[in-house]
Write an enzyme that holds these catalytic residues in place. Structure first.
Site, short mmCIF file in Angstrom:
data_model
loop_
_atom_site.label_atom_id
_atom_site.label_comp_id
_atom_site.label_asym_id
_atom_site.label_seq_id
_atom_site.Cartn_x
_atom_site.Cartn_y
_atom_site.Cartn_z
N ASP A 11 -1.41 -6.92 -34.50
CA ASP A 11 -1.03 -6.53 -33.15
C ASP A 11 -0.19 -5.26 -33.25
O ASP A 11 0.10 -4.76 -34.33
CB ASP A 11 -0.30 -7.69 -32.44
CG ASP A 11 1.06 -7.96 -33.04
OD1 ASP A 11 1.47 -7.27 -34.00
OD2 ASP A 11 1.72 -8.89 -32.55
N SER A 12 0.19 -4.74 -32.09
CA SER A 12 0.84 -3.43 -32.07
C SER A 12 2.36 -3.53 -32.15
O SER A 12 3.05 -2.52 -32.25
CB SER A 12 0.49 -2.71 -30.78
OG SER A 12 1.06 -3.41 -29.68
N GLY A 13 2.88 -4.74 -32.07
CA GLY A 13 4.32 -4.90 -32.01
C GLY A 13 4.85 -4.85 -30.59
O GLY A 13 6.01 -5.21 -30.35
N GLY A 14 4.03 -4.41 -29.64
CA GLY A 14 4.49 -4.27 -28.26
C GLY A 14 4.99 -5.59 -27.69
O GLY A 14 6.10 -5.67 -27.16
N PHE A 15 4.19 -6.61 -27.82
CA PHE A 15 4.56 -7.90 -27.25
C PHE A 15 5.88 -8.40 -27.82
O PHE A 15 6.77 -8.84 -27.08
CB PHE A 15 3.45 -8.93 -27.50
CG PHE A 15 3.75 -10.26 -26.89
CD1 PHE A 15 3.49 -10.50 -25.54
CD2 PHE A 15 4.34 -11.27 -27.63
CE1 PHE A 15 3.78 -11.72 -24.96
CE2 PHE A 15 4.64 -12.50 -27.06
CZ PHE A 15 4.37 -12.72 -25.72
N ASP B 36 -6.26 -15.39 -30.43
CA ASP B 36 -5.27 -15.74 -31.44
C ASP B 36 -4.18 -16.52 -30.74
O ASP B 36 -3.96 -16.35 -29.53
CB ASP B 36 -4.62 -14.49 -32.05
CG ASP B 36 -3.54 -13.94 -31.13
OD1 ASP B 36 -3.88 -13.33 -30.11
OD2 ASP B 36 -2.34 -14.16 -31.40
N CYS C 233 -13.09 -35.05 -36.90
CA CYS C 233 -12.81 -33.82 -37.64
C CYS C 233 -13.35 -33.90 -39.06
O CYS C 233 -13.29 -34.95 -39.71
CB CYS C 233 -11.30 -33.57 -37.65
SG CYS C 233 -10.86 -32.02 -38.46
N CYS D 286 -12.15 -31.88 -41.52
CA CYS D 286 -11.23 -31.14 -42.39
C CYS D 286 -10.72 -32.00 -43.53
O CYS D 286 -10.80 -33.23 -43.51
CB CYS D 286 -10.07 -30.55 -41.59
SG CYS D 286 -8.66 -31.66 -41.36
N CYS E 185 -8.21 -34.74 -42.59
CA CYS E 185 -8.80 -35.93 -41.94
C CYS E 185 -9.70 -36.70 -42.89
O CYS E 185 -9.84 -37.91 -42.76
CB CYS E 185 -9.55 -35.52 -40.68
SG CYS E 185 -8.42 -34.98 -39.38
N HIS F 177 -5.30 -28.98 -40.35
CA HIS F 177 -6.16 -29.69 -39.39
C HIS F 177 -6.25 -28.94 -38.06
O HIS F 177 -7.36 -28.73 -37.52
CB HIS F 177 -5.64 -31.11 -39.14
CG HIS F 177 -6.22 -31.72 -37.91
ND1 HIS F 177 -7.49 -32.24 -37.85
CD2 HIS F 177 -5.72 -31.84 -36.65
CE1 HIS F 177 -7.74 -32.66 -36.63
NE2 HIS F 177 -6.69 -32.43 -35.88
#
Lengths: 398, 398
Positions: A102-106, A275, A313, A315, A318, A344
């Protein structure tokens, strides 16, 4: 240039091939330097160059195609020089598939009291040690290119909702200004720069933001400023409206979305990438995601439950451990619990996207969507699926 | 009965075959219900039915043959009913190789102010919630048998050093009394009961304790009450003296020992089995064990060091990640750091035991021992190898 291991017919580097669509949902392939990303795709979050508690080998095993890491966090710690000394972010963390930063903005805008904003960029103080830093559109692109990531995000202005029309329009104006400067600052063709559409819940502002960014002909577009406290209906409306303004031939990324229900809604709105820290944060806190609702493994009813966490599931967690054992690990504050539950939870979302891709390919998306939403509605674990207010925040160490 | 998967020529269940000896060091095979244990062997500690941060699959991968778990901790949490509901400790934690549980004696005696001792047993308060409990020789055997472990330890009286002669002799008397009652309380032939020799640093008391326990013809003997604060020279002297009093045809287990140097010394003293929280506790705190001394991965010199943690090591951590990355994980307080370093530290000790077994088989033990001790002496990482005061304690959550 063509992406690593690309089969014949794969799009050129940075390209996006729209394979099929069903209703509003899209099935595509994004070609990045470190491999292809089949969409819709969920990106596990590796804030500080690590998806908390999990190895790259774990992530490959569970089917992660691409992960997200945070410019703000990497900037502060370990810092660019350390990552560059390793030969870039992939080599540093030993992940050989695509990475989006990400850009760091958030993150910076979550620091409210600590930041000063003008057209040049944003000055802020580190949450770690109070040291002063500045992000500009140019230095954020340079940073991400120096990391060697597959996708970089342009620095944007994220407004906290509710906000006045003037605030929203000013954020849109500055986001466009910065996106133009970000595009001009690019030097590394292997890193694809995505723009971020802002505009809050205002359709006029969203439309202006999308139009101005699309003029830049970037390889992808994100929808920012959602999943930050608005209702699910507002999120859905804004995401659907904005997605329709974006070019069909470019990937669309809805930032900060990561519950089963929200992913289904957003795929239906025509989004390709997602994400969220939700699955890993829940994993550390004992909350298990399933396709039929979340459950809290600390709940007393699980203390002697010999069933797997999630019978549906596939995974490793599980297939290996019982609810009783996982419940014990969390009650005893054992670090194996967060590891196993994070694994999981990520697998649940990755598999949801796998199944969504198949359903779109087979033109049975709406049936799949409706059945999946109905399974959530039937959930009776004492939890309602969480709303959207659980998205990304300044620090994943929650 | 013969142990699971036992090859022809393996000892009968509970038996110990002394394969070869070289100097004082012994190379043996211990036949347990869940498999053979090739000795000398180090047992990773899984206090609360989990080796902190690691899965059974990790432990198999690194070559662990047997693990230790703690009666005191399991008794309090999750409690016997929960483990029994799962079908025993192996099924509960999904570990299919041998398990040894301690008797709880050491933990209870670490609770000092919270316990009351008489010939019947020991009453104590939980460190978790203050609730009252009592251990007797009989109920501790019954508990361990109900867990279904391969090796159970008899309840013993562990005296804090320095102690008066009277205290030491009283502890020896009661330890023998309890061992006899423990032996008489056995009902499950698949669980091998080991006695624990006490006697502090007093050779007379050690000799009496060993003689009285050997009369019980138990399948194995531990040396307790060492690695609790005495000097390395005292530990070595007492271990060597006591080992010589024990029958050659039974396995010998030195409790609480787990540094590279101490393991070499103890193997040389004729000991076959070891356990210690040291490798996993160090792993959580950023201290890496190597055959040439420990290193603190948080040290600034490692921040951009692109070498593996330990160039000599064959573990997944060392084959995958750099010192720079591990250093970052610890500085950022990322849970992947403790996981990766615990894995490495255990592998170092397991491999030290593998190499020791080979050296003994090939009659080059003393050369191997001297070269290994010399490598530690040459260590120049700014650490001296820690002393013995780092052994087990009440709670591994340190």
């Amino acid at each position: 240039m063509s992406p690593e291991g690309a089969p014949p017919g794969a799009p050129a580097l940075g390209g996006f091939a729209l394979r099929s669509a069903d209703g509003g949902a899209r099935r595509g392939t994004l070609a990045l330097e470190h491999g292809l990303v089949e969409t819709p795709a969920f990106m596990p979050v590796g804030t500080a160059a690590t998806v908390k508690g999990l190895t790259p080998s774990d992530l490959r095993e569970m089917g992660a195609q691409i992960i997200l890491s945070n410019t703000y966090h990497l900037w502060l710690r370990p810092g660019l020089a350390t990552v560059e000394a390793a030969g870039g972010l992939h080599a540093f963390m030993r992940w050989d598939r695509p990475i989006l930063t990400d850009s760091g903005g958030f993150q910076v805008f979550s620091l409210e009291s600590r930041r000063v904003l003008d057209d040049a960029g944003v000055r802020f103080r580190s949450h770690l040690d109070g040291s002063e830093h500045a992000f500009t559109p140019e230095n954020v692109v340079a940073f991400q290119e120096a990391l060697g990531v597959d996708v970089a995000m342009a620095l944007d202005v994220c407004v906290k909702l509710p906000a006045s029309d003037a605030e929203i329009l000013e954020a849109v104006r500055r986001t466009t200004l910065w996106a133009r400067r970000s595009a001009a600052a690019r030097t590394r063709p292997q890193t694809q720069l995505f723009g971020i559409v802002q505009g809050g819940l205002d359709e006029g502002a969203r439309a202006r933001s999308a139009r101005e960014l699309v003029e830049l002909d970037l390889p992808g577009y994100a929808i920012g400023g959602l999943s930050v406290g608005e209702s699910r209906a507002d999120m859905e409306r804004a995401a659907r409206f904005t997605a329709a303004l974006l070019p069909a031939g470019k990937p669309r990324y809805l930032m900060g979305v990561g519950t089963v229900r929200d992913l289904l809604i957003a795929v239906d709105a025509g989004i390709d990438l997602f994400d969220c820290v939700y699955p890993t944060r829940c994993g550390r806190n004992g909350r298990a995601l399933t396709r039929s609702g979340d459950l809290n493994i600390r709940n007393a009813v699980f203390a002697r439950d010999q069933r797997p966490l999630d019978a549906e599931c596939d995974c490793t967690t599980c297939r290996t451990f019982t609810r009783a054992y996982l419940s014990h690990l969390f009650r005893a504050d054992e670090m194996l619990g967060p590891r196993l539950l994070s694994y999981h939870n990520l697998r649940v979302l990755l598999r949801l996207m796998e199944d969504s891709r198949t359903a779109i390919e087979q033109r049975r998306w709406t049936t799949f969507r409706d059945a999946s939403l109905a399974a959530l509605d039937r959930a009776s674990e004492g939890f309602s699926s969480p709303g959207l207010n659980v998205g990304a925040d300044t620090d994943e160490n929650g």
